[in-house]
Design a protein around this motif. Structure first.
Motif, PDB file in Angstrom:
ATOM      1  N   ILE A  40    -106.329 -33.523  64.813  1.00  0.00           N
ATOM      2  CA  ILE A  40    -105.728 -32.328  65.427  1.00  0.00           C
ATOM      3  C   ILE A  40    -105.447 -32.565  66.912  1.00  0.00           C
ATOM      4  CG2 ILE A  40    -106.215 -29.937  66.134  1.00  0.00           C
ATOM      5  CD1 ILE A  40    -107.585 -29.571  63.400  1.00  0.00           C
ATOM      6  N   LEU A  41    -106.430 -33.057  67.655  1.00  0.00           N
ATOM      7  CA  LEU A  41    -106.244 -33.251  69.096  1.00  0.00           C
ATOM      8  C   LEU A  41    -105.191 -34.311  69.397  1.00  0.00           C
ATOM      9  CD1 LEU A  41    -109.923 -32.999  70.409  1.00  0.00           C
ATOM     10  CD2 LEU A  41    -108.126 -31.263  70.560  1.00  0.00           C
ATOM     11  N   SER A  42    -105.067 -35.312  68.555  1.00  0.00           N
ATOM     12  CA  SER A  42    -104.068 -36.372  68.773  1.00  0.00           C
ATOM     13  C   SER A  42    -102.642 -35.839  68.737  1.00  0.00           C
ATOM     14  CB  SER A  42    -104.229 -37.465  67.725  1.00  0.00           C
ATOM     15  OG  SER A  42    -105.456 -38.119  67.908  1.00  0.00           O
ATOM     16  N   GLN A  43    -102.418 -34.742  68.045  1.00  0.00           N
ATOM     17  CA  GLN A  43    -101.086 -34.137  67.978  1.00  0.00           C
ATOM     18  C   GLN A  43    -100.614 -33.635  69.347  1.00  0.00           C
ATOM     19  OE1 GLN A  43    -100.955 -31.059  64.977  1.00  0.00           O
ATOM     20  NE2 GLN A  43    -102.290 -32.243  63.645  1.00  0.00           N
ATOM     21  N   PHE A  44    -101.546 -33.433  70.278  1.00  0.00           N
ATOM     22  CA  PHE A  44    -101.206 -32.856  71.576  1.00  0.00           C
ATOM     23  C   PHE A  44    -101.053 -33.896  72.682  1.00  0.00           C
ATOM     24  CE2 PHE A  44    -103.929 -29.586  69.433  1.00  0.00           C
ATOM     25  CZ  PHE A  44    -102.858 -28.871  68.924  1.00  0.00           C
ATOM     26  N   LEU A  45    -101.151 -35.160  72.323  1.00  0.00           N
ATOM     27  CA  LEU A  45    -100.940 -36.221  73.305  1.00  0.00           C
ATOM     28  C   LEU A  45     -99.447 -36.357  73.552  1.00  0.00           C
ATOM     29  CD1 LEU A  45    -103.507 -38.821  71.955  1.00  0.00           C
ATOM     30  CD2 LEU A  45    -103.827 -37.149  73.798  1.00  0.00           C
ATOM     31  N   ILE A  46     -99.049 -36.448  74.809  1.00  0.00           N
ATOM     32  CA  ILE A  46     -97.630 -36.439  75.166  1.00  0.00           C
ATOM     33  C   ILE A  46     -97.098 -37.842  75.433  1.00  0.00           C
ATOM     34  CG2 ILE A  46     -95.964 -35.643  76.878  1.00  0.00           C
ATOM     35  CD1 ILE A  46     -97.765 -33.201  77.308  1.00  0.00           C
ATOM     36  N   GLU A  47     -97.790 -38.588  76.264  1.00  0.00           N
ATOM     37  CA  GLU A  47     -97.306 -39.903  76.672  1.00  0.00           C
ATOM     38  C   GLU A  47     -97.813 -40.983  75.722  1.00  0.00           C
ATOM     39  OE1 GLU A  47     -97.859 -40.572  80.885  1.00  0.00           O
ATOM     40  OE2 GLU A  47     -97.885 -38.413  81.225  1.00  0.00           O
ATOM     41  N   PRO A  48     -97.061 -42.070  75.565  1.00  0.00           N
ATOM     42  CA  PRO A  48     -97.463 -43.129  74.633  1.00  0.00           C
ATOM     43  C   PRO A  48     -98.810 -43.773  74.969  1.00  0.00           C
ATOM     44  CG  PRO A  48     -95.242 -43.519  75.471  1.00  0.00           C
ATOM     45  CD  PRO A  48     -95.775 -42.344  76.192  1.00  0.00           C
ATOM     46  N   ASP A  49     -99.149 -43.854  76.273  1.00  0.00           N
ATOM     47  CA  ASP A  49    -100.410 -44.476  76.661  1.00  0.00           C
ATOM     48  C   ASP A  49    -101.525 -43.457  76.930  1.00  0.00           C
ATOM     49  OD1 ASP A  49     -99.134 -43.501  78.923  1.00  0.00           O
ATOM     50  OD2 ASP A  49     -99.816 -45.131  80.221  1.00  0.00           O
ATOM     51  N   TYR A  82    -104.596 -41.102  75.925  1.00  0.00           N
ATOM     52  CA  TYR A  82    -105.616 -41.074  74.881  1.00  0.00           C
ATOM     53  C   TYR A  82    -106.680 -40.034  75.226  1.00  0.00           C
ATOM     54  CZ  TYR A  82    -108.092 -44.197  78.117  1.00  0.00           C
ATOM     55  OH  TYR A  82    -108.672 -44.742  79.225  1.00  0.00           O
ATOM     56  N   ILE A  83    -107.460 -39.686  74.227  1.00  0.00           N
ATOM     57  CA  ILE A  83    -108.474 -38.647  74.341  1.00  0.00           C
ATOM     58  C   ILE A  83    -109.773 -39.246  74.870  1.00  0.00           C
ATOM     59  CG2 ILE A  83    -109.896 -37.032  73.018  1.00  0.00           C
ATOM     60  CD1 ILE A  83    -107.504 -36.906  71.020  1.00  0.00           C
ATOM     61  N   LYS A  92    -104.879 -38.810  81.051  1.00  0.00           N
ATOM     62  CA  LYS A  92    -103.770 -38.375  81.912  1.00  0.00           C
ATOM     63  C   LYS A  92    -104.083 -37.042  82.602  1.00  0.00           C
ATOM     64  CE  LYS A  92    -101.043 -41.807  81.017  1.00  0.00           C
ATOM     65  NZ  LYS A  92    -100.609 -42.741  82.024  1.00  0.00           N
ATOM     66  N   ASN A  93    -105.388 -36.731  82.691  1.00  0.00           N
ATOM     67  CA  ASN A  93    -105.848 -35.557  83.430  1.00  0.00           C
ATOM     68  C   ASN A  93    -105.365 -34.234  82.837  1.00  0.00           C
ATOM     69  OD1 ASN A  93    -107.510 -34.679  85.537  1.00  0.00           O
ATOM     70  ND2 ASN A  93    -105.764 -34.324  86.871  1.00  0.00           N
ATOM     71  N   ARG A  94    -105.405 -34.140  81.506  1.00  0.00           N
ATOM     72  CA  ARG A  94    -105.044 -32.886  80.844  1.00  0.00           C
ATOM     73  C   ARG A  94    -106.215 -32.399  80.016  1.00  0.00           C
ATOM     74  NH1 ARG A  94    -100.981 -31.964  77.328  1.00  0.00           N
ATOM     75  NH2 ARG A  94    -101.444 -33.834  76.184  1.00  0.00           N
ATOM     76  N   PHE A  95    -106.423 -31.085  80.000  1.00  0.00           N
ATOM     77  CA  PHE A  95    -107.399 -30.459  79.115  1.00  0.00           C
ATOM     78  C   PHE A  95    -106.638 -30.057  77.860  1.00  0.00           C
ATOM     79  CE2 PHE A  95    -109.624 -26.929  77.225  1.00  0.00           C
ATOM     80  CZ  PHE A  95    -110.953 -27.315  77.316  1.00  0.00           C
TER      81      PHE A  95
END
Length: 145
Positions: A16-25, A27-28, A57-60
């Motif tokens: 589920i959380l992986s669906q919200f990653l934006i950039e190719p590099d 990671y969670i 990438k400094n995102r919650f």
């Protein structure tokens, strides 16, 4: 799927959380199982199970699974204004994060380093990493003031 019928485990959380990653590099870092709590006077009794993480990438990012609906949480930590970490019952931690972008957003969640009855083998390590990241950001905010 609702909070009652959802199957909670680490594989599902990462999917589920992986669906919200934006950039190719991107990671969670430190994904955790938690309970989101309502903020404000009229929502203080609201709660929803879910997942939370901070990315490299400094995102919650998070995902709330309520009784009726589900909702993603995606916000840049660049908008971070305040973090409050406190102890809760039975060794749990309670975290309230405030962001200020076009308006003020508050996210409150509570988690335990040990989750009983479901398969989160890395919860303790991830909870420690999450607290480490949040405390570091909290210290940075305190230095700016």
């Amino acid at each position: 799927m609702s909070m009652i019928t959802k199957k909670y485990n680490e594989t599902e959380m990462l999917n589920i959380l992986s669906q919200f990653l934006i950039e190719p590099d991107e990671y969670i870092e430190a994904p955790i199982y938690c309970m989101f709590k309502g903020t404000g006077f009229f929502r203080s009794g609201d709660f929803a199970a879910g997942y939370a993480a901070i990315t490299n990438k400094n995102r919650f990012i998070g995902y709330q699974i309520g009784i009726i609906n589900e909702a993603p949480i995606l916000i840049s930590m660049d908008h971070l204004k305040k973090i409050k970490i406190s102890n809760a019952l039975f060794g749990q931690k309670s975290v309230c994060i405030e962001f200020k972008a076009d308006q003020t957003y508050k996210i409150k969640f509570q988690f335990s380093p040990k989750v009983i009855g479901v398969k989160f083998p890395n919860q303790k390590r991830n909870a420690e990493t999450m607290l480490e990241i949040l405390r570091e950001k909290q210290n940075m905010l305190n230095l700016e003031m």
